[in-house]
Design an enzyme around this catalytic site. Structure first.
Site, PDB file in Angstrom:
ATOM      1  CB  SER A 136      -6.200  -1.539  -2.222  1.00 43.72           C
ATOM      2  OG  SER A 136      -6.402  -1.925  -3.571  1.00 43.72           O
ATOM      3  CG  HIS A 188      -4.431  -1.478   1.880  1.00 46.17           C
ATOM      4  ND1 HIS A 188      -4.333  -0.117   1.715  1.00 46.17           N
ATOM      5  CD2 HIS A 188      -4.080  -2.021   0.685  1.00 46.17           C
ATOM      6  CE1 HIS A 188      -3.951   0.163   0.480  1.00 46.17           C
ATOM      7  NE2 HIS A 188      -3.794  -0.985  -0.170  1.00 46.17           N
ATOM      8  CE  LYS A 212      -0.689   0.475   0.347  1.00 53.89           C
ATOM      9  NZ  LYS A 212       0.667   0.212  -0.216  1.00 53.89           N
TER      10      LYS A 212
END
Length: 384
Positions: A178, A206, A238
């Site tokens: 991240s 992610h 996300k």
């Protein structure tokens, strides 16, 4: 009882340029935002595909809220498991190519729940040194023997696995890291784990939406099977643009989590409307491949421009493009200088990242335009 010693620690953190402060957002998640009453062009959101404010996703949430109300009301095991939750779990299982999926309220709770349901003091957990805090906390809380290996160092991991005589061995890694944006060498990690008869758990928070032909994340990117990655975790806040998290895996894994994952058993389900909205965002994520194509073009544009300006970038082909500054005070000052030009990028400082590696964490979104990336590059040149 006095809190004077706590006040001293806060003062010290301010002196070290490590003090964290919140800004108040007064607009939806999108490139142009209003923070603390001022307009900014933002490059710090994890809304990688620009779905958080998509009208179809918003409409799906509103319609489900009209149908089911707002709160989940109870845990999934009482009467909080709506048909919207169930439909999302089935859709995510098909998307990930796994037999079952289990929803969690947050990624932090998913990671804590999985590791602590699978391991105890008879076991061992092996974690990348740069793993997310939730993974590290999960390993420490499990009571298992906790070992960290150097970032993406497969040889060191293999050596530590070979020395372990634990009942169960679990290798845990981020899919996309991240704060650095690089991708874990999963094929090699999985091979090392298989040689040692260890399980692999990947937190691909992610990667989902950004990597893989259909946005299936690192597992799809590397074409890894359920046998190679038996525990696959993803978050929905996300690339999916909503909220919550999920764990994908076998029938036995999911049933084990339902029985033993305390962060699943003892918490209220996510709002049913969020699950309905996520079903729509999952549909868009798969169908609208142009979002990934545009995002990848912006990543290339930014990297080429930043390198031309003399910035040293990290080895990342993902939307996370950190500019390492080193000194926390310098990173904070650069962030403030960018804010003065209407560009909002957070300064990431220890303990979020190792000491001496404070950075500007630039994140790109499919909602950004080429002109907005060029504006960012011009601002970076002025503060270089």
């Amino acid at each position: 009882m006095s809190f004077s010693d706590l006040a001293q620690e806060l003062t010290l953190r301010k002196q070290q340029s490590l003090y964290r402060q919140r800004s108040v957002l007064a607009s939806p998640q999108q490139p142009e935002v209003v923070l603390d009453g001022k307009p900014f062009l933002a490059f710090c959101s994890n809304d990688y595909l620009g779905l958080a404010n998509h009208p179809d996703v918003v409409d799906a949430l509103q319609r489900a809220a009209n149908e089911f109300g707002v709160g989940g009301g109870a845990s999934h095991l009482v009467n909080g498991h709506s048909h919207h939750h169930h439909a999302l779990e089935e859709a995510l299982a098909e998307f990930t190519g796994r037999p079952r999926v289990l929803l969690f309220s947050t990624g932090y709770m998913a990671n804590l729940g999985v590791v602590n349901a699978l391991l105890d003091k008879r076991d061992a957990v092996f974690q990348d040194r740069l793993n997310h805090a939730s993974l590290l906390d999960a390993g420490l809380l499990s009571g298992a023997r906790f070992q960290r290996y150097q970032h993406n160092d497969v040889a060191q991991l293999a050596a530590r696995l070979a020395r372990s005589d634990a009942r169960r061995k679990l290798v845990v890694t981020d899919g996309v890291f991240s704060m650095d944006g690089d991708v874990a060498p999963l094929p090699a990690l999985c091979h090392a784990a298989q040689e040692a008869q260890a399980w692999v758990m990947v937190d691909d928070a992610h990667g989902f939406g950004c990597l893989g032909q259909s946005g299936g994340g690192v597992a799809e990117h590397f074409q890894l099977t359920e046998e190679q990655v038996p525990v696959l975790v993803g978050t929905l806040g996300k690339g999916f643009g909503t909220a919550g998290a999920f764990v994908a895996g076998s029938e036995v894994l999911i049933e084990t989590l339902i029985q033993f994952a305390r962060t699943y058993i003892y918490t209220t389900s996510m709002p049913p409307a969020v699950a309905a909205a996520t079903c729509k965002s999952l549909e868009l994520l798969q169908k609208e491949s142009w979002r990934r194509e545009h995002l990848n073009a912006l990543i290339e544009r930014f990297r080429a421009g930043a390198q031309q300006l003399g910035f040293t970038l990290m080895d990342s082909q993902t939307p996370i493009q950190p500019i390492v500054v080193g000194d926390a005070d310098k990173a904070l000052k650069m962030s403030e200088q960018l804010k003065a030009q209407g560009i909002y990028i957070s300064a990431i400082r220890p303990p979020t990242v190792p000491a001496g590696s404070a950075r500007l964490r630039v994140t790109l979104s499919a909602a950004h335009t080429e002109a907005q990336v060029d504006r960012l590059l011009a601002a970076l040149e002025s503060v270089r």
